[in-house]
Write an enzyme that holds these catalytic residues in place. Structure first.
Site, PDB file in Angstrom:
ATOM      1  N   GLU A 116       0.355  -1.309  -0.152  1.00  0.00           N
ATOM      2  CA  GLU A 116       0.474  -0.004   0.172  1.00  0.00           C
ATOM      3  C   GLU A 116       1.093   1.217   0.090  1.00  0.00           C
ATOM      4  O   GLU A 116       0.446   2.365   0.376  1.00  0.00           O
ATOM      5  CB  GLU A 116      -0.995   0.405   1.084  1.00  0.00           C
ATOM      6  CG  GLU A 116      -2.075  -1.511   1.398  1.00  0.00           C
ATOM      7  CD  GLU A 116      -2.521  -1.760  -0.110  1.00  0.00           C
ATOM      8  OE1 GLU A 116      -2.819  -0.745  -0.949  1.00  0.00           O
ATOM      9  OE2 GLU A 116      -4.107  -2.277   0.189  1.00  0.00           O
ATOM     10  N   HIS A 139      -2.666   1.880   8.876  1.00  0.00           N
ATOM     11  CA  HIS A 139      -3.227   1.094   8.016  1.00  0.00           C
ATOM     12  C   HIS A 139      -4.019  -0.122   8.841  1.00  0.00           C
ATOM     13  O   HIS A 139      -2.439  -0.416   8.808  1.00  0.00           O
ATOM     14  CB  HIS A 139      -3.222   1.164   6.771  1.00  0.00           C
ATOM     15  CG  HIS A 139      -3.756  -0.174   6.241  1.00  0.00           C
ATOM     16  ND1 HIS A 139      -5.744   0.302   5.798  1.00  0.00           N
ATOM     17  CD2 HIS A 139      -4.092  -0.938   5.181  1.00  0.00           C
ATOM     18  CE1 HIS A 139      -5.876  -0.880   5.496  1.00  0.00           C
ATOM     19  NE2 HIS A 139      -4.927  -1.602   4.986  1.00  0.00           N
ATOM     20  N   GLU A 169     -17.585  12.782  22.324  1.00  0.00           N
ATOM     21  CA  GLU A 169     -16.232  13.053  22.185  1.00  0.00           C
ATOM     22  C   GLU A 169     -16.136  13.539  20.035  1.00  0.00           C
ATOM     23  O   GLU A 169     -14.634  13.419  19.943  1.00  0.00           O
ATOM     24  CB  GLU A 169     -15.582  11.952  22.241  1.00  0.00           C
ATOM     25  CG  GLU A 169     -14.962  12.002  23.755  1.00  0.00           C
ATOM     26  CD  GLU A 169     -13.679  13.568  24.275  1.00  0.00           C
ATOM     27  OE1 GLU A 169     -13.501  13.603  23.969  1.00  0.00           O
ATOM     28  OE2 GLU A 169     -14.632  14.341  24.998  1.00  0.00           O
ATOM     29  N   HIS A 210     -13.002  -3.772   4.612  1.00  0.00           N
ATOM     30  CA  HIS A 210     -11.029  -3.521   4.299  1.00  0.00           C
ATOM     31  C   HIS A 210     -11.072  -2.909   5.450  1.00  0.00           C
ATOM     32  O   HIS A 210     -10.041  -3.853   6.165  1.00  0.00           O
ATOM     33  CB  HIS A 210     -10.487  -3.256   2.846  1.00  0.00           C
ATOM     34  CG  HIS A 210      -9.061  -3.214   2.932  1.00  0.00           C
ATOM     35  ND1 HIS A 210      -8.151  -3.223   1.428  1.00  0.00           N
ATOM     36  CD2 HIS A 210      -8.297  -3.610   4.046  1.00  0.00           C
ATOM     37  CE1 HIS A 210      -7.201  -3.542   2.236  1.00  0.00           C
ATOM     38  NE2 HIS A 210      -7.293  -3.615   2.579  1.00  0.00           N
TER      39      HIS A 210
HETATM   40  P1  13P Z   1       1.251  -5.346   3.210  1.00  0.00           P
HETATM   41  O1  13P Z   1       0.952  -7.083   4.352  1.00  0.00           O
HETATM   42  O2  13P Z   1       1.657  -5.460   2.054  1.00  0.00           O
HETATM   43  O3  13P Z   1       1.926  -4.018   3.808  1.00  0.00           O
HETATM   44  O4  13P Z   1      -0.147  -5.503   3.087  1.00  0.00           O
HETATM   45  C1  13P Z   1      -1.790  -5.479   4.014  1.00  0.00           C
HETATM   46  C2  13P Z   1      -2.584  -4.668   3.574  1.00  0.00           C
HETATM   47  O5  13P Z   1      -3.322  -4.946   4.737  1.00  0.00           O
HETATM   48  C3  13P Z   1      -3.061  -4.814   2.271  1.00  0.00           C
HETATM   49  O6  13P Z   1      -4.285  -3.759   2.583  1.00  0.00           O
HETATM   50 ZN    ZN Z   2      -4.974  -4.042   4.419  1.00  0.00          ZN
END
Ligand code: 13P
Ligand code: ZN
Length: 271
Positions: A116, A139, A169, A210
């Site tokens: 990512e 992420h 909050e 996701h």
């Molecule tokens: P990576 O292992 O390449 O960081 O990918 C994990 C992930 O959450 C993809 O969205």
């Molecule tokens: Zn991911």
């Protein structure tokens, strides 16, 4: 020079990976982090003039030229970062021109940065334009937020309003709201582009079915944002099928925002 693992920024990153794994947000190799590291700070622990190898970048990262990032390896398990940081993490510097990056440390045995990276670097570019203190993009696959994307309309205004109303909050923590994207193929530059478009306005971008992208001036700040969103999503899932007797009204949220002097998305409320 005392070895990069002695650097406070590396210690904090390693600790954060463990915390996120224990929160259940980073199963298997799920999730990734990138942190802007001050060049002078890195040079206290590592000879930053030495490049181990270089990677081509999918994007034009000229705006990030010469910046150093600590970043998680693609495929790395957050729960293993502490036991083998040199395998699971890397320190990269964006080369002159922004078309490639040099590996300064880590990714032992031949690994590469997160798949990512485009979403990360594009988000860093737009967040730095908004906020000179911006440092972190993270992420993760936060469970309740992800679940909420199955049962809630995927619209920035609607989604933000629901989160704000779940917990007092929330409007204080993310007064600008959250961005939401529909399901998309991940790990490419297309999702990187649309994520960065959202990150121009928000510090949180939710990827339906996701996970979450969050940005901040520190790991604490980025994680704190995810904590607040995730908690609100959890409350939403608990109450969504119940008979609601009372909740926070738009007028009350407006008064709260005024009381705290927030620069909030007034157009997200029906006032
Ligand atoms: P990576 O292992 O390449 O960081 O990918 C994990 C992930 O959450 C993809 O969205
Ligand atoms: Zn991911």
């Amino acid at each position: 020079m005392g070895g990069i693992l002695k650097a406070p920024f590396m210690k904090e990153l390693i600790r954060t990976c463990g915390t996120m794994f224990r929160l259940g947000w980073n199963e298997r190799n799920g999730g990734n982090i990138s942190v802007i590291v001050d060049g002078k700070e890195a040079a206290k622990y590592l000879d930053t003039a030495v490049s181990l190898r270089s990677f081509d970048l999918d994007i034009d990262a000229a705006e990030l030229e010469h910046r150093i990032f600590a970043v998680t390896r693609t495929g790395s398990y957050f729960r293993n970062v502490k036991t083998d940081p040199e395998y699971n993490l890397g320190l990269i510097r964006i080369d002159r021109g922004g078309k490639s990056a040099s590996l300064l440390w880590g990714f032992s045995g031949g690994g590469a940065p997160t798949s990512e990276l485009s979403s990360h670097l594009r988000s860093h570019i737009v967040r730095l334009r908004q906020d000179k203190n911006h440092r972190v993009v993270t992420h993760c696959h936060a469970t309740n937020t992800l679940a909420m994307t199955f049962v809630h309309r995927l619209d920035d205004r609607d989604f933000t309003r629901t989160l704000w109303k779940m917990m007092t909050e929330c409007i204080i923590v993310f007064p600008e709201g959250v961005g939401v994207l529909p399901w998309m193929i991940c790990g490419n530059d297309e999702i990187g582009r649309v994520t960065a478009e959202k990150m121009e306005k928000y510090r949180v971008c939710i990827w339906a079915q996701h996970g979450i992208f969050a940005a901040g001036g520190s790991l604490d700040e980025a994680l704190g944002l995810i904590e607040a969103v995730e908690k609100a999503a959890h409350i939403y899932l608990k109450v969504m099928n119940s008979r609601i007797l009372q909740s926070i009204t738009d007028v009350e949220l407006g008064k709260l925002a005024e009381a705290f002097g927030l620069n909030y998305r007034r157009d997200f409320l029906d006032l």
